[in-house]
Scaffold this motif. Sequence first.
Motif, PDB file in Angstrom:
ATOM      1  N   UNK A  16      64.459  47.280  34.622  1.00 12.18           N
ATOM      2  CA  UNK A  16      64.110  46.289  35.652  1.00 12.18           C
ATOM      3  C   UNK A  16      63.277  46.918  36.759  1.00 12.18           C
ATOM      4  N   UNK A  17      63.649  48.102  37.203  1.00 12.88           N
ATOM      5  CA  UNK A  17      62.868  48.800  38.229  1.00 12.88           C
ATOM      6  C   UNK A  17      61.477  49.136  37.697  1.00 12.88           C
ATOM      7  N   UNK A  18      61.390  49.500  36.420  1.00 11.22           N
ATOM      8  CA  UNK A  18      60.089  49.792  35.819  1.00 11.22           C
ATOM      9  C   UNK A  18      59.214  48.542  35.794  1.00 11.22           C
ATOM     10  N   UNK A  19      59.811  47.385  35.515  1.00 16.14           N
ATOM     11  CA  UNK A  19      59.043  46.132  35.497  1.00 16.14           C
ATOM     12  C   UNK A  19      58.517  45.802  36.888  1.00 16.14           C
ATOM     13  N   UNK A  20      59.334  45.988  37.913  1.00 14.93           N
ATOM     14  CA  UNK A  20      58.887  45.734  39.286  1.00 14.93           C
ATOM     15  C   UNK A  20      57.772  46.709  39.675  1.00 14.93           C
ATOM     16  N   UNK A  21      57.896  47.941  39.268  1.00  8.11           N
ATOM     17  CA  UNK A  21      56.869  48.942  39.570  1.00  8.11           C
ATOM     18  C   UNK A  21      55.565  48.607  38.859  1.00  8.11           C
ATOM     19  N   UNK A  22      55.643  48.119  37.629  1.00  9.54           N
ATOM     20  CA  UNK A  22      54.432  47.721  36.902  1.00  9.54           C
ATOM     21  C   UNK A  22      53.803  46.489  37.549  1.00  9.54           C
ATOM     22  N   UNK A  23      54.618  45.586  38.064  1.00  7.90           N
ATOM     23  CA  UNK A  23      54.108  44.396  38.756  1.00  7.90           C
ATOM     24  C   UNK A  23      53.304  44.801  39.995  1.00  7.90           C
ATOM     25  N   UNK A  24      53.671  45.920  40.600  1.00  7.70           N
ATOM     26  CA  UNK A  24      52.959  46.412  41.782  1.00  7.70           C
ATOM     27  C   UNK A  24      51.735  47.258  41.418  1.00  7.70           C
ATOM     28  N   UNK A  25      51.342  47.221  40.160  1.00  3.76           N
ATOM     29  CA  UNK A  25      50.149  47.902  39.640  1.00  3.76           C
ATOM     30  C   UNK A  25      50.265  49.429  39.680  1.00  3.76           C
ATOM     31  N   UNK A  28      51.497  54.082  35.783  1.00  2.69           N
ATOM     32  CA  UNK A  28      51.927  55.421  35.388  1.00  2.69           C
ATOM     33  C   UNK A  28      53.377  55.665  35.821  1.00  2.69           C
ATOM     34  N   UNK A  29      53.688  55.301  37.048  1.00  3.46           N
ATOM     35  CA  UNK A  29      55.059  55.459  37.537  1.00  3.46           C
ATOM     36  C   UNK A  29      56.008  54.545  36.769  1.00  3.46           C
ATOM     37  N   UNK A  30      55.565  53.344  36.435  1.00  2.00           N
ATOM     38  CA  UNK A  30      56.409  52.405  35.692  1.00  2.00           C
ATOM     39  C   UNK A  30      56.713  52.944  34.297  1.00  2.00           C
ATOM     40  N   UNK A  31      55.730  53.525  33.674  1.00  3.29           N
ATOM     41  CA  UNK A  31      55.941  54.099  32.341  1.00  3.29           C
ATOM     42  C   UNK A  31      56.940  55.248  32.409  1.00  3.29           C
ATOM     43  N   UNK A  32      56.815  56.088  33.425  1.00  3.71           N
ATOM     44  CA  UNK A  32      57.730  57.209  33.583  1.00  3.71           C
ATOM     45  C   UNK A  32      59.164  56.713  33.825  1.00  3.71           C
ATOM     46  N   UNK A  33      59.324  55.699  34.665  1.00  7.65           N
ATOM     47  CA  UNK A  33      60.658  55.131  34.936  1.00  7.65           C
ATOM     48  C   UNK A  33      61.244  54.522  33.669  1.00  7.65           C
TER      49      UNK A  33
END
Length: 149
Positions: A16-25, A28-33
Amino acid sequence: MIAETIFSAVSAAGLGIAAVTAYRKRFLAATRIAAYSLVPVGLVMTGVVKWAAHTAFSPVAWLGFVVLGVAWLLFLTTRAVERRRGGTRKERRAAEKAARREAVAPAASAPSLPGRSPAVRPEPQPAPRAQGSGEDFSDIEAILKKHGL
């Protein structure tokens, strides 16, 4: 069963945190999470969590950890004593042999025969340089002459 549920919940929260991070563009950080959050699910699926839970409540396993700790302390103690003494016995013998070899005469040459003097090589003379060239190749010339080129 509880450990598997907790690990699955942690993974779901991480995704879920990764999805929110990806939503914020921040892809790279979202993939790592997402990668980090998939690790607990993978551990549950491979059975590592079940094995770890059984190990944590096993007295034999804890005794095994104690034995491993004692072995580790013995290794550390012997290494500390070796350092204080100056290495292992084998290393000290090698150092003593090297010291005896050096003490004899490190720069001595082979004995010469009576009536013969050792051959003396003349020093190589640098080649004359052209006056107008402006470049200094004396060190290169010395190296080439040293190797006979």
